[in-house]
Design an enzyme around this catalytic site. Structure first.
Site, PDB file in Angstrom:
ATOM      1  N   GLY A   1      -1.601 -17.201 -29.064  1.00  0.00           N
ATOM      2  CA  GLY A   1      -0.594 -18.012 -28.371  1.00  0.00           C
ATOM      3  C   GLY A   1      -1.029 -18.577 -27.028  1.00  0.00           C
ATOM      4  O   GLY A   1      -2.128 -19.127 -26.873  1.00  0.00           O
TER       5      GLY A   1
ATOM      6  N   TYR B   1      14.310  -8.015 -22.835  1.00  0.00           N
ATOM      7  CA  TYR B   1      13.247  -9.016 -22.609  1.00  0.00           C
ATOM      8  C   TYR B   1      13.552  -9.784 -21.317  1.00  0.00           C
ATOM      9  O   TYR B   1      12.686  -9.945 -20.449  1.00  0.00           O
ATOM     10  CB  TYR B   1      13.194  -9.971 -23.808  1.00  0.00           C
ATOM     11  CG  TYR B   1      12.155 -11.063 -23.694  1.00  0.00           C
ATOM     12  CD1 TYR B   1      10.803 -10.791 -23.892  1.00  0.00           C
ATOM     13  CD2 TYR B   1      12.515 -12.370 -23.380  1.00  0.00           C
ATOM     14  CE1 TYR B   1       9.843 -11.789 -23.787  1.00  0.00           C
ATOM     15  CE2 TYR B   1      11.565 -13.382 -23.268  1.00  0.00           C
ATOM     16  CZ  TYR B   1      10.230 -13.086 -23.471  1.00  0.00           C
ATOM     17  OH  TYR B   1       9.286 -14.088 -23.355  1.00  0.00           O
TER      18      TYR B   1
HETATM   19  N1  NAP Z   1       6.300 -18.447 -26.941  1.00  0.00           N
HETATM   20  C1  NAP Z   1       7.326 -18.741 -26.156  1.00  0.00           C
HETATM   21  O1  NAP Z   1       8.173 -19.579 -26.468  1.00  0.00           O
HETATM   22  C2  NAP Z   1       7.454 -18.052 -24.824  1.00  0.00           C
HETATM   23  C3  NAP Z   1       8.501 -18.447 -23.967  1.00  0.00           C
HETATM   24  C4  NAP Z   1       8.603 -17.820 -22.733  1.00  0.00           C
HETATM   25  C5  NAP Z   1       7.695 -16.860 -22.350  1.00  0.00           C
HETATM   26  N2  NAP Z   1       6.705 -16.477 -23.208  1.00  0.00           N
HETATM   27  C6  NAP Z   1       5.768 -15.440 -22.758  1.00  0.00           C
HETATM   28  O2  NAP Z   1       4.443 -15.909 -22.953  1.00  0.00           O
HETATM   29  C7  NAP Z   1       3.557 -14.781 -23.037  1.00  0.00           C
HETATM   30  C8  NAP Z   1       2.630 -14.972 -24.207  1.00  0.00           C
HETATM   31  O3  NAP Z   1       3.401 -14.899 -25.402  1.00  0.00           O
HETATM   32  P1  NAP Z   1       3.105 -15.839 -26.669  1.00  0.00           P
HETATM   33  O4  NAP Z   1       4.278 -16.691 -26.866  1.00  0.00           O
HETATM   34  O5  NAP Z   1       1.764 -16.442 -26.562  1.00  0.00           O
HETATM   35  O6  NAP Z   1       3.178 -14.738 -27.841  1.00  0.00           O
HETATM   36  P2  NAP Z   1       2.039 -14.034 -28.710  1.00  0.00           P
HETATM   37  O7  NAP Z   1       1.312 -15.043 -29.500  1.00  0.00           O
HETATM   38  O8  NAP Z   1       2.727 -12.931 -29.434  1.00  0.00           O
HETATM   39  O9  NAP Z   1       1.069 -13.427 -27.611  1.00  0.00           O
HETATM   40  C9  NAP Z   1       1.418 -12.286 -26.880  1.00  0.00           C
HETATM   41  C10 NAP Z   1       0.173 -11.592 -26.453  1.00  0.00           C
HETATM   42  O10 NAP Z   1       0.530 -10.366 -25.772  1.00  0.00           O
HETATM   43  C11 NAP Z   1      -0.206  -9.316 -26.362  1.00  0.00           C
HETATM   44  N3  NAP Z   1       0.445  -8.013 -26.309  1.00  0.00           N
HETATM   45  C12 NAP Z   1       1.668  -7.667 -26.770  1.00  0.00           C
HETATM   46  N4  NAP Z   1       1.851  -6.336 -26.635  1.00  0.00           N
HETATM   47  C13 NAP Z   1       0.719  -5.844 -26.073  1.00  0.00           C
HETATM   48  C14 NAP Z   1       0.292  -4.556 -25.705  1.00  0.00           C
HETATM   49  N5  NAP Z   1       1.048  -3.465 -25.903  1.00  0.00           N
HETATM   50  N6  NAP Z   1      -0.940  -4.418 -25.158  1.00  0.00           N
HETATM   51  C15 NAP Z   1      -1.739  -5.481 -24.983  1.00  0.00           C
HETATM   52  N7  NAP Z   1      -1.397  -6.727 -25.324  1.00  0.00           N
HETATM   53  C16 NAP Z   1      -0.175  -6.915 -25.871  1.00  0.00           C
HETATM   54  C17 NAP Z   1      -0.369  -9.726 -27.805  1.00  0.00           C
HETATM   55  O11 NAP Z   1      -1.382  -8.945 -28.382  1.00  0.00           O
HETATM   56  P3  NAP Z   1      -1.420  -8.697 -29.981  1.00  0.00           P
HETATM   57  O12 NAP Z   1      -2.109  -9.918 -30.500  1.00  0.00           O
HETATM   58  O13 NAP Z   1      -2.210  -7.453 -30.166  1.00  0.00           O
HETATM   59  O14 NAP Z   1       0.004  -8.559 -30.429  1.00  0.00           O
HETATM   60  C18 NAP Z   1      -0.688 -11.196 -27.647  1.00  0.00           C
HETATM   61  O15 NAP Z   1      -2.035 -11.405 -27.304  1.00  0.00           O
HETATM   62  C19 NAP Z   1       4.446 -13.544 -23.149  1.00  0.00           C
HETATM   63  O16 NAP Z   1       4.521 -12.899 -21.886  1.00  0.00           O
HETATM   64  C20 NAP Z   1       5.802 -14.132 -23.528  1.00  0.00           C
HETATM   65  O17 NAP Z   1       6.860 -13.303 -23.117  1.00  0.00           O
HETATM   66  C21 NAP Z   1       6.555 -17.061 -24.435  1.00  0.00           C
END
Ligand code: NAP
Length: 301
Positions: A14, A169
């Protein structure tokens, strides 16, 4: 960004993966932090290809750690400290949403621990390496979802009432805004800039596999969301742009500072969150070695 050390957590997919690749494209020496060795290796290969195409001599590296465990956060910090004298950019990006309550090995709520306590602890443990960089930047991935937070400072793990995934969250994303604002003030003397951002609704793996309506929406309407490269834009801007080199303690969306809600501006709440986070991470008890709170021992000490 040539040769600058940029540590990116949650770089296996992501927004984090897109930020890692873009930082490498700009010449940074990227540290890919991943929970999973296999996914981390995939990102590392992509980051390496970008770095090699530029002819960069310094190789990107992979660090594997499960950030829900305080001991693993400390282990990661220790390895980074051994390897680098100075860290120029720390992207505290790893985060997750869960539909059901889960507990960490330390007995904390997983969502609160990964989204807030891990970046709080990691940043503290790397503080002198960030200070050594001269004008380091710490960037946290928050979320506009923080607006629906219902923080109870006496029940941060949400064990008393009904546990709600979206609220927890939101609470964790408000906590990281408080951290950003407080750290900007408290660590200003180290020349470290702290900012956070909302990436916008972005296509990622975040809620993709959840067996609830959020997962269903994600799978069926994910095509309406941003590409990860777009979601990464503001984070990369905060890590690299001269336009924000003197900006600290702000919350951004789409490259612009956003005014935050009264709850996020609440300085008393932010100071309380800081103190409680010190306690929860064991940073207030140097030397303690139980419950995952292994005190970091300075190399050579
Ligand atoms: N996507 C959206 O619309 C959105 C909107 C607002 C904010 N965000 C924020 O953006 C950030 C990135 O999220 P994303 O959307 O790119 O989602 P994502 O694709 O699920 O990526 C999340 C990342 O965090 C890692 N992670 C989760 N739990 C972990 C743990 N216990 N230890 C180490 N790493 C961990 C995941 O690792 P694994 O691959 O091992 O699971 C993955 O690399 C997050 O903080 C999320 O809250 C996203």
């Amino acid at each position: 960004m040539q040769g600058k050390v940029c540590v990116v957590t949650g770089a296996s997919s992501g927004v984090g993966k897109a930020m890692a690749i873009e930082l490498a494209r700009r010449g940074a020496r990227v540290v890919v932090c991943s929970r999973s060795e296999a996914l981390g290796q995939e990102t590392l290969a992509e980051v390496k290809a970008v770095a090699q195409a530029r002819g960069d001599r310094e190789e990107p590296i992979l660090e594997v750690a499960n950030l829900s465990s305080l001991a693993e956060v400390r282990g990661l910090a220790e390895r980074l400290r051994r390897r680098f004298e100075a860290i120029h950019v720390l992207m505290n990006n790893a985060g997750l949403y869960l539909p059901n309550r889960r507990q960490t090995v330390d007995g904390y709520d997983v969502v609160f621990a990964v989204n807030h306590l891990a970046p709080f602890l990691l940043t503290h443990l790397l503080r002198d390496r960030l200070a050594a960089a001269g004008n380091a930047r710490v960037v946290a991935t928050s979320s506009v979802g923080y607006r629906s937070a219902r923080l109870d400072m006496n029940d941060l793990m949400m064990t008393k009432g009904r546990w709600r995934g979206l609220t927890q969250y939101a609470n964790s994303k408000l906590a990281i805004i408080h951290f950003t604002r407080e750290a900007a003030r408290r660590f200003a003397g180290d020349g470290i800039r702290f900012n956070c951002f909302h990436p916008g609704g972005t296509r990622s793996r975040m809620a993709q596999d959840e067996p609830n309506w959020i997962g269903w929406m994600w799978r069926n309407f994910g095509f309406l969301l941003r590409r990860p490269e777009k979601g990464a834009e503001t984070g990369v801007y905060l890590a690299t742009s001269p336009e924000v080199e003197n900006v600290s303690g702000e919350y951004f969306t789409d490259l612009k500072i956003q005014e935050v809600t009264p709850a996020a501006r609440d300085e008393v709440l932010a100071a309380r969150m800081w103190d409680v986070s010190l306690e929860l991470t064991g940073l207030d008890r140097p030397g303690e070695r139980s419950n995952g709170r292994i005190e970091f021992v300075e190399e050579g000490a």
